[in-house]
Design an enzyme around this catalytic site. Structure first.
Site, short mmCIF file in Angstrom:
data_model
loop_
_atom_site.label_atom_id
_atom_site.label_comp_id
_atom_site.label_asym_id
_atom_site.label_seq_id
_atom_site.Cartn_x
_atom_site.Cartn_y
_atom_site.Cartn_z
N ASP A 132 43.02 43.32 39.45
CA ASP A 132 42.67 42.70 40.73
C ASP A 132 43.93 42.46 41.56
OD1 ASP A 132 40.09 42.70 39.84
OD2 ASP A 132 39.94 40.54 39.54
N GLY B 132 37.55 43.00 36.62
CA GLY B 132 36.48 43.91 36.19
C GLY B 132 35.33 43.07 35.67
N ASP C 96 30.50 36.47 36.66
CA ASP C 96 30.78 37.13 35.38
C ASP C 96 30.87 36.09 34.26
OD1 ASP C 96 31.11 39.24 37.15
OD2 ASP C 96 33.29 39.06 37.15
N GLY D 118 41.98 33.58 40.32
CA GLY D 118 41.69 34.74 39.50
C GLY D 118 40.44 34.57 38.65
O1 RIB Z 1 33.30 39.63 39.79
C1 RIB Z 1 34.66 39.61 40.04
C2 RIB Z 1 35.24 40.95 39.71
O2 RIB Z 1 34.69 41.92 40.57
C3 RIB Z 1 36.74 41.05 39.93
O3 RIB Z 1 37.47 40.70 38.79
C4 RIB Z 1 36.92 42.49 40.37
O4 RIB Z 1 37.64 43.26 39.46
C5 RIB Z 1 35.52 43.04 40.57
O5 RIB Z 1 35.15 43.78 39.49
#
Ligand code: RIB
Length: 306
Positions: free
Chosen positions: A14, A40, A249, A284
């Site tokens: 990122d 990711g 995530d 982050g």
């Molecule tokens: O959901 C956040 C993620 O989306 C980031 O870390 C970026 O890499 C994208 O995949």
């Protein structure tokens, strides 16, 4: 054997710039901070699950440059099994260009790099690992054919499947009935269902064969929709947000960990809400993802919004 989760995963580096507010088309502005950080959606969710204390394995395809090594080193530190991570010679890694605004919200453009080549064959090579797990998760950052292959294996072996449909995109008809749990945010749910009303949108996707839909609602928590059961709202947490990168995530990974432990729905959603709230407390995606004890302490402190 301890509960185990497999993630069909994307890996991105990122590139994060902090600016006051969203740019106009054609506008340039000076950023106040810049960072190069791990990201990711797949790798982020895998790390969130691992920090909740379950075993995690990755199926991924990465490049062979220093950024690929950054991922392997990170997963090793997090205790994540990267046996099924394929390094592709001469290919670049996934990269996400991210703008974070004053209020912590963001915009993201992802170039998948080597991850675009993750195939059903890579997934099938990990069949033995998939069969041993309780939950298999994926996002829409990996090719849908790889997710489809993983979910077919999971369904054959009674492994729970969890899809974070981000970024939202049309899904193949055959994939919908293989999804046990879907974790969209409101916008993703509306786009997937082509319906603005959240209740009706969830109902539409349930009719396609999805087992359960968990809509994430930011600091308002989340709502669980299942066929023939009244929706369940679970309150979120009022926290001062630094940035929201990876909050969805983290929610998905923490939920996967809870489901792998066979945690009842209400408790599992409480845990996922708390983990996601804590993840917004530092810059982050992975920096502030909590360990299990940090998440439980936060829940005990009682900052819920509802
Ligand atoms: O959901 C956040 C993620 O989306 C980031 O870390 C970026 O890499 C994208 O995949």
């Amino acid at each position: 054997m301890s509960p185990s989760v497999v993630c069909v995963a994307s890996w991105n580096v990122d590139l994060v710039a902090r600016i006051a507010q969203p740019l106009q088309r054609g506008q340039t502005c000076m950023a106040t901070h810049f960072d190069r950080l791990p990201g990711g959606k797949g790798s982020n969710a895998a790390i969130a699950a691992a920090r909740q204390g379950v075993q995690v394995g990755l199926i991924a395809r990465i490049g062979d440059d220093d950024m690929g090594q950054m991922g392997l080193d990170l997963w090793s530190r997090e205790g994540i099994d990267s046996q099924f991570v394929v390094r592709s010679a001469g290919e670049s890694n996934g990269t996400a260009v991210i703008l974070v605004y004053e209020d912590g919200d963001n915009s993201i453009a992802v170039y998948p790099g080597a991850g675009a080549g993750l195939s059903a064959a890579h997934v099938q090579a990990a069949t033995a690992r998939l069969k041993q797990s309780q939950v298999v998760m994926a996002s829409c950052e990996v090719p849908l054919s790889a997710t489809q292959a993983a979910f077919e294996i999971a369904r054959t072996h009674q492994v729970t499947t969890l899809l974070n449909p981000a970024p939202a995109m049309p899904l193949p008809d055959a994939l919908w009935p293989l999804i046990d749990v879907l974790t969209p945010n409101e916008g993703e749910l509306q786009r997937l269902a082509e319906e603005g009303n959240i209740d009706r949108a969830a109902e539409r996707l349930l009719q396609l064969g999805v087992g359960a839909i968990v809509v994430t609602l930011g600091d308002q928590g989340c709502a669980l929709y299942r066929p023939s059961v009244a929706p369940l709202r679970v309150a979120g947490h009022a926290v001062r947000v630094v940035d929201t990168i990876g909050a969805g995530d983290t929610f998905t990974g923490a939920l996967a960990a809870a489901l792998a432990r066979r945690t009842p729905w209400h408790e599992a959603l409480n845990e996922a809400n708390a983990a996601a709230a804590l993840s917004t407390q530092a810059p982050g995606a992975v920096t502030a993802m909590p360990t299990r004890s940090q998440m439980l302490d936060f829940l005990a402190a009682g900052t819920r919004t509802g």
